[in-house]
Design an enzyme around this catalytic site. Structure first.
Site, PDB file in Angstrom:
ATOM      1  N   GLY A   1       4.576  -1.066  -4.054  1.00  0.00           N
ATOM      2  CA  GLY A   1       5.457  -0.080  -4.682  1.00  0.00           C
ATOM      3  C   GLY A   1       4.907   1.336  -4.694  1.00  0.00           C
TER       4      GLY A   1
ATOM      5  N   CYS B   1     -15.513   8.537   5.456  1.00  0.00           N
ATOM      6  CA  CYS B   1     -16.780   9.201   5.139  1.00  0.00           C
ATOM      7  C   CYS B   1     -17.688   8.197   4.450  1.00  0.00           C
ATOM      8  CB  CYS B   1     -16.506  10.393   4.222  1.00  0.00           C
ATOM      9  SG  CYS B   1     -18.003  11.219   3.718  1.00  0.00           S
TER      10      CYS B   1
ATOM     11  N   GLY C   1      -1.041  -4.153  -2.040  1.00  0.00           N
ATOM     12  CA  GLY C   1      -0.814  -4.540  -0.644  1.00  0.00           C
ATOM     13  C   GLY C   1      -2.023  -5.285  -0.099  1.00  0.00           C
TER      14      GLY C   1
ATOM     15  N   THR D   1      -1.330 -14.047 -15.251  1.00  0.00           N
ATOM     16  CA  THR D   1      -0.205 -13.610 -16.078  1.00  0.00           C
ATOM     17  C   THR D   1       0.414 -12.406 -15.382  1.00  0.00           C
ATOM     18  OG1 THR D   1      -1.322 -14.372 -18.066  1.00  0.00           O
ATOM     19  CG2 THR D   1       0.439 -12.742 -18.358  1.00  0.00           C
TER      20      THR D   1
HETATM   21  C1  LIG Z   1      -0.503  -0.270   6.104  1.00  0.00           C
HETATM   22  C2  LIG Z   1      -1.176  -0.557   4.801  1.00  0.00           C
HETATM   23  N1  LIG Z   1      -1.379  -1.824   4.445  1.00  0.00           N
HETATM   24  C3  LIG Z   1      -1.972  -2.145   3.288  1.00  0.00           C
HETATM   25  C4  LIG Z   1      -2.408  -1.175   2.427  1.00  0.00           C
HETATM   26  C5  LIG Z   1      -3.098  -1.569   1.168  1.00  0.00           C
HETATM   27  O1  LIG Z   1      -2.263  -1.355   0.074  1.00  0.00           O
HETATM   28  P1  LIG Z   1      -2.873  -1.146  -1.388  1.00  0.00           P
HETATM   29  O2  LIG Z   1      -3.408   0.221  -1.442  1.00  0.00           O
HETATM   30  O3  LIG Z   1      -1.677  -1.347  -2.283  1.00  0.00           O
HETATM   31  O4  LIG Z   1      -3.889  -2.186  -1.598  1.00  0.00           O
HETATM   32  C6  LIG Z   1      -2.222   0.164   2.757  1.00  0.00           C
HETATM   33  C7  LIG Z   1      -2.711   1.232   1.857  1.00  0.00           C
HETATM   34  O5  LIG Z   1      -2.974   2.329   2.245  1.00  0.00           O
HETATM   35  C8  LIG Z   1      -1.582   0.479   3.968  1.00  0.00           C
HETATM   36  O6  LIG Z   1      -1.392   1.747   4.349  1.00  0.00           O
END
Ligand SMILES: Cc1ncc(COP(=O)(O)O)c(C=O)c1O
Length: 410
Positions: free
Chosen positions: A205, A329, A77, A242
């Site tokens: 995912g 922390c 993400g 890849t």
């Molecule tokens: C709202 C939100 N966006 C983005 C992320 C980042 O995702 P990732 O851990 O897959 O990098 C998180 C992860 O906790 C999240 O809670």
């Protein structure tokens, strides 16, 4: 391999990550074993991998009500959010403004801050005490130079759902692009890109029983999306690398299962959360944050007044329950959750808070057992704090015991 966790250990930290659904694992395993191939290779091994990846892309699109051509894989993400913000910045020659909600995930906020180094400006919009960003506040922040608005669909710490649809409609009228970080929402509430009207939507995912390493960004046709990772021409020149075939296949399967099971999942998660929050009535000084706001079905953020949340989380872990504090922390100093501060919770209350997030493998009996242990541990910590303050009044502060590890919000 045997789990290193004790038998009966209960995991209530699904906003950090979720266990892999065995059905997802079954789909991935061949691609971690006998099947292999680079989806960009022209030979049959490569084409078999290509077919698997394209089937997964269609499954992701199926969950989002999207065209598979508009789905681009990512490894996390974080990468997906960075890629979008970078692409918009580059498309505008690093000029103009980005509007972000103050409680966006760090992968959005820090990425927007990087654009400032290139010459852009960032405007921060604060949510209300209910944990929801008012559309009017976003619109008030938009000016002629605004290029992008970043508004998450659901907050990772307090679970509040944001009015993305209203904001996106107003942004469209003003020609401003919208990034919706839906990482916590996908797989738990319906997410449909057409209805939301955003330009970019990101998901991962591992937040809904899919694999770590399998994430994606949906890009509205015509929206700027210069690759963040450059190199080969994979993903129709939108992301060089890849492809991670097992992760892509797993993400696709997790999306497909979520699409089929969404109503049942929501009902199960909501039942657990309601059972938990109803049970809190037996614990004096327990305050559920943003209880009246529209929220994700599985997330509960609770302050136990007079208790240090970090200490409570450690005691709960030792007693067999994994939960999280939104606190960060750094070098042994516990700082209150930025999200809780952003919604106006006072620092002492923020430090007294826990995030409890349920998942599909949790059961009502686990919630009941947790409530009993929670009541016991909260009472023990309060008694301890009372004894300490009687012995040495100046030592009784909200400061937590130093912890060695660095913990960041998830
Ligand atoms: C709202 C939100 N966006 C983005 C992320 C980042 O995702 P990732 O851990 O897959 O990098 C998180 C992860 O906790 C999240 O809670």
């Amino acid at each position: 391999m045997a789990s290193s966790l004790p038998a009966g250990y209960v995991y209530f930290d699904h906003n950090a990550t979720t266990p892999l659904d065995p059905r997802v694992l079954a789909r991935m395993l061949p691609w971690l074993g006998e099947q292999h191939g680079n989806p960009s290779s022209a030979h049959r091994a490569g084409q078999a991998a290509r077919e698997a990846v394209e089937a997964a892309r269609a499954q992701i699109a199926g969950l989002l009500g999207a065209d598979p051509l508009d789905v681009v894989f990512a490894a996390s993400g974080t990468e997906a959010n960075n890629a979008v913000i970078h692409a918009v910045g580059r498309a505008h020659g690093w000029r103009g403004e980005i509007v972000v909600a103050s409680f966006e995930h760090p992968s959005v906020r820090r990425s927007a801050e990087r654009c400032v180094e290139h010459g852009m400006t960032v405007r921060v919009v604060t949510p209300g005490a209910d944990g929801v960003v008012a559309p009017a506040a976003v619109l008030a922040a938009i000016g002629p130079e605004t290029r992008l608005v970043c508004l998450m669909l659901a907050n990772n710490e307090i679970g509040t759902l944001q009015p993305v649809m209203e904001v996106a409609a107003a942004c469209r009228e003003r020609g401003v692009a919208v990034l919706c970080d839906a990482v916590q929402a996908v797989g738990k509430v319906p997410v449909e890109v057409g209805g939301l009207g955003v330009d970019y939507l990101t998901l991962g995912g591992h937040k809904f029983h899919g694999p770590l390493g399998g994430a994606a960004v949906w890009v509205r046709p015509g929206a700027a999306f210069d690759p963040y990772l450059v190199g080969g021409s994979q993903e129709r020149r939108r992301r060089a690398s890849t492809l991670d075939v097992p992760a892509a296949v797993g993400l696709g399967e997790a999306c497909d299962l979520a699409r089929q099971e969404l109503p049942a999942r929501r009902a199960h998660l909501l039942e657990l959360r309601e059972r938990f929050e109803a049970g809190l009535a037996a614990i004096p000084g327990a305050v559920v944050h943003c209880a009246a706001a529209p929220r994700l079905p599985h997330t509960s953020n609770v302050a136990f007044l007079g208790v240090v949340g970090h200490s409570l989380a450690i005691r709960l872990d030792l007693a067999g329950f994994a939960v999280s504090t939104g606190a960060a922390c750094h070098s042994g100093v516990v700082e209150p959750s930025e999200t809780l501060l952003a919604i106006g919770v006072d620092p002492a209350e923020a430090l007294a808070s826990l995030r409890v997030s349920f998942g599909m493998t949790n059961a009502a009996a686990e919630v009941d057992a947790f409530l009993a242990v929670l009541a016991r541990e909260v009472a023990a910590l309060r008694a301890h704090a009372g004894a300490r303050s009687a012995a040495a009044p100046r030592a009784a502060s909200a400061a937590a015991a130093p912890v060695a590890a660095e913990v960041l919000p998830t």
